[in-house]
Write a protein that holds these residues in place. Structure first.
Motif, mmCIF file in Angstrom:
data_model
loop_
_atom_site.group_PDB
_atom_site.id
_atom_site.type_symbol
_atom_site.label_atom_id
_atom_site.label_comp_id
_atom_site.label_asym_id
_atom_site.label_seq_id
_atom_site.Cartn_x
_atom_site.Cartn_y
_atom_site.Cartn_z
ATOM 1 N N LEU A 44 0.869 -1.230 0.099
ATOM 2 C CA LEU A 44 0.118 -0.024 0.028
ATOM 3 C C LEU A 44 0.765 1.285 0.033
ATOM 4 O O LEU A 44 0.108 2.329 -0.581
ATOM 5 C CB LEU A 44 -0.790 0.072 1.167
ATOM 6 C CG LEU A 44 -2.347 -0.874 1.067
ATOM 7 C CD1 LEU A 44 -3.044 -1.078 2.378
ATOM 8 C CD2 LEU A 44 -3.219 -0.276 0.029
ATOM 9 N N ASN A 45 2.022 1.254 0.523
ATOM 10 C CA ASN A 45 2.887 2.306 0.442
ATOM 11 C C ASN A 45 3.498 2.632 -0.610
ATOM 12 O O ASN A 45 3.993 3.614 -0.984
ATOM 13 C CB ASN A 45 3.757 2.023 1.824
ATOM 14 C CG ASN A 45 3.274 2.446 3.127
ATOM 15 O OD1 ASN A 45 2.177 3.274 3.293
ATOM 16 N ND2 ASN A 45 3.473 1.596 4.047
ATOM 17 N N GLN A 46 3.809 1.757 -1.478
ATOM 18 C CA GLN A 46 4.709 1.873 -2.666
ATOM 19 C C GLN A 46 3.453 2.124 -3.827
ATOM 20 O O GLN A 46 2.932 1.449 -4.519
ATOM 21 C CB GLN A 46 5.296 0.634 -2.955
ATOM 22 C CG GLN A 46 6.247 0.117 -2.016
ATOM 23 C CD GLN A 46 7.005 -1.060 -2.226
ATOM 24 O OE1 GLN A 46 6.958 -1.611 -3.306
ATOM 25 N NE2 GLN A 46 7.515 -1.803 -1.174
ATOM 26 N N ARG A 47 3.645 3.319 -4.157
ATOM 27 C CA ARG A 47 2.709 3.818 -5.242
ATOM 28 C C ARG A 47 2.643 2.910 -6.737
ATOM 29 O O ARG A 47 1.659 2.577 -6.975
ATOM 30 C CB ARG A 47 2.715 5.232 -5.458
ATOM 31 C CG ARG A 47 1.825 6.074 -6.460
ATOM 32 C CD ARG A 47 2.007 7.377 -6.301
ATOM 33 N NE ARG A 47 1.205 8.140 -5.027
ATOM 34 C CZ ARG A 47 1.141 9.279 -4.921
ATOM 35 N NH1 ARG A 47 1.682 10.026 -5.792
ATOM 36 N NH2 ARG A 47 0.626 9.812 -4.011
ATOM 37 N N GLU B 7 -5.268 6.577 1.387
ATOM 38 C CA GLU B 7 -6.636 6.429 1.532
ATOM 39 C C GLU B 7 -7.361 5.896 0.474
ATOM 40 O O GLU B 7 -8.006 4.830 0.519
ATOM 41 C CB GLU B 7 -7.310 7.679 2.328
ATOM 42 C CG GLU B 7 -6.629 8.042 3.554
ATOM 43 C CD GLU B 7 -6.651 7.167 4.738
ATOM 44 O OE1 GLU B 7 -7.696 6.352 4.829
ATOM 45 O OE2 GLU B 7 -5.980 7.081 5.430
ATOM 46 N N GLU B 8 -7.167 6.358 -0.505
ATOM 47 C CA GLU B 8 -7.877 5.955 -1.957
ATOM 48 C C GLU B 8 -7.530 4.392 -2.196
ATOM 49 O O GLU B 8 -8.045 3.715 -2.735
ATOM 50 C CB GLU B 8 -7.847 6.825 -2.867
ATOM 51 C CG GLU B 8 -8.359 8.001 -3.099
ATOM 52 C CD GLU B 8 -8.070 9.153 -3.827
ATOM 53 O OE1 GLU B 8 -8.838 10.068 -4.178
ATOM 54 O OE2 GLU B 8 -6.842 9.040 -4.462
ATOM 55 N N ARG B 9 -6.147 4.436 -1.976
ATOM 56 C CA ARG B 9 -5.640 2.763 -2.387
ATOM 57 C C ARG B 9 -6.161 1.564 -1.414
ATOM 58 O O ARG B 9 -6.702 0.656 -1.852
ATOM 59 C CB ARG B 9 -4.194 2.779 -2.241
ATOM 60 C CG ARG B 9 -3.253 3.511 -3.494
ATOM 61 C CD ARG B 9 -1.906 2.873 -3.321
ATOM 62 N NE ARG B 9 -1.101 3.516 -2.365
ATOM 63 C CZ ARG B 9 -0.635 4.552 -2.473
ATOM 64 N NH1 ARG B 9 -0.666 5.176 -3.409
ATOM 65 N NH2 ARG B 9 0.286 5.288 -1.517
ATOM 66 N N LYS B 10 -6.470 2.212 -0.108
ATOM 67 C CA LYS B 10 -6.899 1.167 0.935
ATOM 68 C C LYS B 10 -8.360 1.197 0.348
ATOM 69 O O LYS B 10 -9.155 -0.178 0.441
ATOM 70 C CB LYS B 10 -6.876 1.996 2.140
ATOM 71 C CG LYS B 10 -5.699 1.593 3.062
ATOM 72 C CD LYS B 10 -5.720 1.605 4.581
ATOM 73 C CE LYS B 10 -6.181 2.916 5.089
ATOM 74 N NZ LYS B 10 -5.865 3.110 6.456
ATOM 75 N N ALA B 11 -9.428 1.915 -0.011
ATOM 76 C CA ALA B 11 -10.759 1.967 -0.551
ATOM 77 C C ALA B 11 -10.719 1.054 -1.694
ATOM 78 O O ALA B 11 -11.666 0.182 -1.652
ATOM 79 C CB ALA B 11 -11.169 3.429 -0.688
#
Lengths: 460, 109
Positions: A44-47, B7-11
């Motif tokens: 999640l942290n690596q775009r 936050e958008e990635r989590k969603a």
């Protein structure tokens, strides 16, 4: 990226096309997708890494969605039907469409829930196209018991139902109850019946059939010759409920709610309700669903005070339709509807720059040239598809659309106004009906004129 | 590439997980074959009573025309009624093929 939804839709479509071209097993791809999701959760942290994994998962989702859509349930009613089958089945279920009365009988889509034959009864699912002779008092949501033989029609001419049943005997149809089906759909069909009645009472049969098609999405009663002219002039799209209709409904609903002094934010919900209702009234065809989803997305933008983006809302509409039924990607109406809007959105601003229209000071001329360029952009986008599917090439379409689209707008506006006025102030309805008749006459005359021009169209 | 915030990635991940689970459940439910259960509708549902039907009702069955329906009624009156559906075979003009075609729409009471 300014339009992330566009990127997601492209990946979803590619996955769908992949399954269309190659046969794949469901579970191995499902497991790969699940593993990619699990890896994505740790990234999640690596775009960039997350984006690549996410797009791969969307691709697999598209593929699996189509695979799932192609898989027929083991309980599906189509498993009991064969091309030649004399077995008599008893079916229990409910009417899942608006019954159409024709040729002394009624036809409808029946949602089967239980089937009985031989000495056994089975739970089932799926839709059956039913034609019952001598019945005319049925409505959406009626729970019925039917007796007859099931067969698979050679042509799948009735929408999504793959199985058909013909009821020739009056006593082979027993109505049990009227409580099934959604209340929302019942309300939509009730309004549709009332609107059809107003058209029938106020207009001539030809004008009523054109209004039924353009406003209510019922194209069955249009004379074949009229349809033929429209195909030749490339203006048949005006018979499809689309963005313009939805825009008019949103505008009228907004004005009415404003007159009633309803607060702005609550008004948005009212407009969305009216749009969804209209979508059901017009038969929830692909272009109508596309226009409704796009409008709701734009209204949501205003509600949350975000800048609306036409490409993102178009992408969301495509994703919405494909998630519900991925097979729609391969339907002509889906392709034409999306490609026309996309080409107008993409090409029109570029053509405007190319022709330097901003330098024209005369408003009327600028408006006419704008219409020409919109028509040209839509024609450029759709002509390839039309040539492929309908084997016709209509150069006259660019010219015809400039004149016919505004008149079609008049037909829609006067037709909708007539419906509203006929309910609120019936004596005034006649004036709108007369104007509507004139608009329909002009529409048909122009179509006839353009289709008879030299080099107007080529069949190949 | 997609320019999502954290936050958008989590969603987005949550949405795709729900969609994937739904897809799997839907696919599994399609593989389950329905179990047979005893008859639950009336055996004579929608069928026509040979001993009570008039000419018009008999003619609503595909395969029975005006002439045959008249003969059926004549036979019924002459013989005092049908005792079983198979008695139809005694009616003049009733072939084996026609009988097989129409017998499921009829019953005797």
């Amino acid at each position: 990226m300014k339009n992330p939804l566009c990127c997601l839709v492209v990946c979803f479509c590619l996955g769908t096309i992949y399954v269309y071209l190659f046969k794949i097993p469901f579970w191995p791809y499902y497991i790969v997708g699940a593993v990619l999701i699990a890896i994505g959760a740790f990234m999640l942290n690596q775009r960039l890494g997350f984006d690549i994994l996410f797009l791969a998962v969307i691709f697999i989702s598209g593929a699996l969605s189509l695979k799932n859509a192609y898989t027929i349930s083991k309980a599906d009613i189509s498993r009991y039907a064969y091309n030649r089958n004399d077995t008599v089945y008893a079916l229990k279920g409910f009417i899942n469409s608006r019954p159409v009365i024709k040729d002394g009988g009624v036809s409808f889509i029946f949602r089967a829930e239980e089937v009985q034959f031989g000495n056994n009864s089975y739970k089932t699912c799926g839709d059956v196209f039913v034609y019952a002779k001598g019945q005319n008092n049925l409505s959406y949501g009626d729970i019925l018991l039917l007796l007859g033989s099931l067969y698979k029609p050679y042509r799948l001419y009735k929408g999504k139902a793959f199985v058909a049943m013909r009821i020739k005997n009056n006593s082979a149809l027993v109505a049990l109850n009227k409580n099934k089906g959604s209340l929302f759909k019942k309300l939509a069909f009730y309004f549709k019946d009332k609107m059809e009645l107003i058209f029938r009472q106020r207009l001539s049969p030809l004008a009523a059939s054109i209004n039924n098609a353009m406003i209510l999405g019922e194209k069955k009663r249009i004379p074949a010759a009229v349809y033929d002219y429209m195909i030749k002039t490339g203006t048949v799209h005006i018979m499809v409920v689309s963005g313009f209709h939805v825009g008019v409904i949103a505008f009228v609903a907004g004005i009415l709610l404003k007159i009633l002094r309803i607060p702005r934010r609550i008004r948005y919900f009212g407009i969305v309700f009216c749009l969804i209702m209209y979508c059901f009234i017009s038969g929830a065809s692909t272009p109508a669903v596309r226009a409704t989803v796009m409008s709701i997305f734009l209204i949501a933008g205003y509600f949350f005070q975000r800048e609306p983006d036409i490409v993102n809302s178009l992408s969301l509409a495509a994703l919405f339709i494909m998630v519900i039924n991925p097979k729609d990607l391969f339907s002509i109406s889906f392709q034409l509807s999306f490609i026309s809007v996309f080409s107008i959105t993409y090409l029109f601003p570029r053509l405007k720059l190319l022709f330097r229209l901003e330098k024209i000071r005369i408003k009327f001329l600028s408006g006419v040239l704008d219409s020409f360029l919109i028509s040209l952009a839509a024609w450029v986008g759709t002509s390839g598809f039309i040539a492929y599917y309908f084997k016709i090439f209509s150069p006259v379409a660019v010219l015809a659309n400039i004149f016919i689209v505004p008149i079609a707008s008049l037909v829609i506006l006067s037709g909708l106004s007539m419906l509203i006025v006929s309910v609120l102030l019936p004596p005034l309805g006649g004036a709108f009906a007369a104007f509507n008749e004139v608009s329909v006459f002009m529409l048909l005359t122009l179509n006839f004129f353009f289709s008879n021009l030299p080099f107007a169209y080529y069949f190949f | 590439m997609l320019n999502f915030t954290y936050e958008e990635r989590k969603a987005a991940l949550a949405v795709i997980i729900i969609y994937f689970l739904g897809l799997g459940v839907n696919f599994i439910s399609k593989q389950v074959a329905p179990k047979a259960s005893p008859l639950c509708f009336n055996e004579n549902l929608g069928k026509i009573n040979l001993n009570a039907a008039d000419k018009k009702l008999l003619m609503s069955i595909s395969g029975i025309g005006e002439k045959l329906s008249r003969r059926i009624i004549d036979f019924r009156e002459a013989s005092g009624g049908f005792s079983c559906v198979e008695d139809l075979m005694s009616v003049k003009g009733m072939s084996q093929t026609k009988f097989i075609k129409i017998k499921d729409y009829l019953f005797v009471q």
